[in-house]
Design an enzyme around this catalytic site. Sequence first.
Site, PDB file in Angstrom:
ATOM      1  N   CYS A 111      26.701   6.770   9.322  1.00  0.00           N
ATOM      2  CA  CYS A 111      27.189   5.706   8.432  1.00  0.00           C
ATOM      3  C   CYS A 111      26.067   4.793   7.963  1.00  0.00           C
ATOM      4  CB  CYS A 111      28.283   4.896   9.112  1.00  0.00           C
ATOM      5  SG  CYS A 111      27.780   4.114  10.665  1.00  0.00           S
TER       6      CYS A 111
ATOM      7  N   GLU B  92      35.001  -0.642   9.562  1.00  0.00           N
ATOM      8  CA  GLU B  92      33.662  -0.162   9.212  1.00  0.00           C
ATOM      9  C   GLU B  92      33.826   1.157   8.472  1.00  0.00           C
ATOM     10  OE1 GLU B  92      30.735   2.029   8.828  1.00  0.00           O
ATOM     11  OE2 GLU B  92      30.872   2.369  10.974  1.00  0.00           O
TER      12      GLU B  92
END
Length: 617
Positions: free
Chosen positions: A359, A321
């Site tokens: 994020c 990720e």
Amino acid sequence: MSARYDSLVQLIASIYDSRGPGVSLFALGTLTAVILVVTGRFFSTKREDAILYTVPVPEQLRAGYWEKQTIERQNQQADLIRNGKIHPYCPADGRPLGAPIQPASSSTIDSAISEAAQAQLTWTLTTFSQRRRVLRTILRYVLDHQDEIVTACCLDSGKTKIDACFGEILVTVEKLQWTIKHGEQALRPSRRPTNLLMCYKSNTVVYEPLGVVAACVSWNYAFHNFISPIISALFAGNAIVVKPSEQTCWSAIYFTDIVRGALEACGHSGRLVQTVICLPDVADHLTSHPGLSHITFIGSRDIAHKVCSSAANALTPVTVELGGKDPAVVLDDPQTVRNIDDVLSILMRGVFQSAGQNCIGIERVIALPGVHDKVLDGVRQKISHLRLGSVLLDKQTPDMGAMISSRNFSTLEELVADAVGRGATLYCGGKRYAHPTYPGGHYFEPTLLSGVTKDMPIAQKELFAPVFLLMWAKNLDDAIDMANSTEYALGAGVFGHNRPDVAKCIRAIKAGMVAVNDFGAYYACSMPFGGVKGSGYGRFGGEEGLRALCNIKSVCQDARWARMLGIQTRIPPKLQYPVSRHGWDACKGVVGTGYSLGWVEQLQSVFDLLRALLRKE
């Protein structure tokens, strides 16, 4: 009876006591029955009682500690790494956080993996009920000790308590609760269909523990990023080695004690969870270790290349990720325009939560013509009046905390200046902030830029900063083109109420996740989390995340009814070695029997098969 159930009963009683002449007893009785049935369904799940336990709380988290200390405030950024050791400090004001930490060596990593492997041999034999009890015990601790956990996060990352509540506590208790309620269902053996030729077979997929898994996690959510992979790993029957960022390793020691305390309170080995605090030059030994069965990596693209290359040495799978450049497309249908204040409040949270170090934070706001100016007018005053500071020292709660370091401030300032030079308009911010009270803190001014176009570097690079980028789109197709114009594709948001337009955005925007009229809601709902393109691959969270930490084993065996009738696989004589010259005709008959597209063709194949099998040599 649970406290929530008691409160509902009391509510019903109060309704009876205060009912007016227009409220019939029949209606109240019906309401009572419905509430009892519904609450019974929700509250009558399996319960493995949580165990209360205590762990040592760092003295820095105790009330009154800092009032008795002389806080060292530095005029320049503190050096995190000095003389081969990690010197943790608070990014909000520069205060040191205890004694230096000695990073792990290669031999320390070997020992941690070995200890985890030994503990996992017993843990893999536990039942789902036993694992749920551990998670319930952790959940109880987190709910009872929110203040200490949040304070640790604020000290180690510089964020505000509200940001820590949303980004650390809420999502963690959600993941714990989801796994407790739905984890077993996700990992139960699942039946799979068979076919005509194999109609006597029973097909099952089972999910087995992998062994020892690892997680290398980022600093922006010190508690949640640390504990989230632990929750999934333990419930899937694995042991886990976690490498926190050196930026927030101070709090990771306390968080490790929390998890180990729960395991030991429930009668299991705390060695199942190992924390490895190491520097980059030793991290390769962890990620290339043959004793690991899976790695979850959360971080930057540059480091991801190194991690994946290292893991390839041992053929260890990696879930990656890598952040994003998430767009939020604001449509201009009448209902959205009427509700613009609600939209703005969500956009502000999406951009400025944790000082933009998120994020799935909103990095680009793409507005259609009918709503663009309303967005701009609505956020200008809000952004310019945001208050910055240390949540633990300021008497007035700040809106935004510090950033983890000032390392990227020059780059941010250059990107803002470049955008202005290319035609963007800067309304506020755009530079580092010298806090008058906390000169040792790392603050960047909340920034608002409009007139940003997709060809500007600031619209392409992930900023991870408190910067509101507003982009004008001439129509829906233009907005979708802007949304897809970067190398990232993690999350996205769509604000609108015209269903065809919203559906088109969901379908056409390249992203791993989309929230409609919300920000990051998919994460708060425990859905599979991850992206595509430059945002990485694989998923954690939800069923997919749990199963990714398992050996997905396919089991094909004779069905019970077939065993009772003595039916099993037998190779016809014509196809046994040495094969008959009619073997090819038999093979074609088998394929046609099982997979012909029409019944006439299928009957012909059956006839051809029988003829081939009955032929004499």
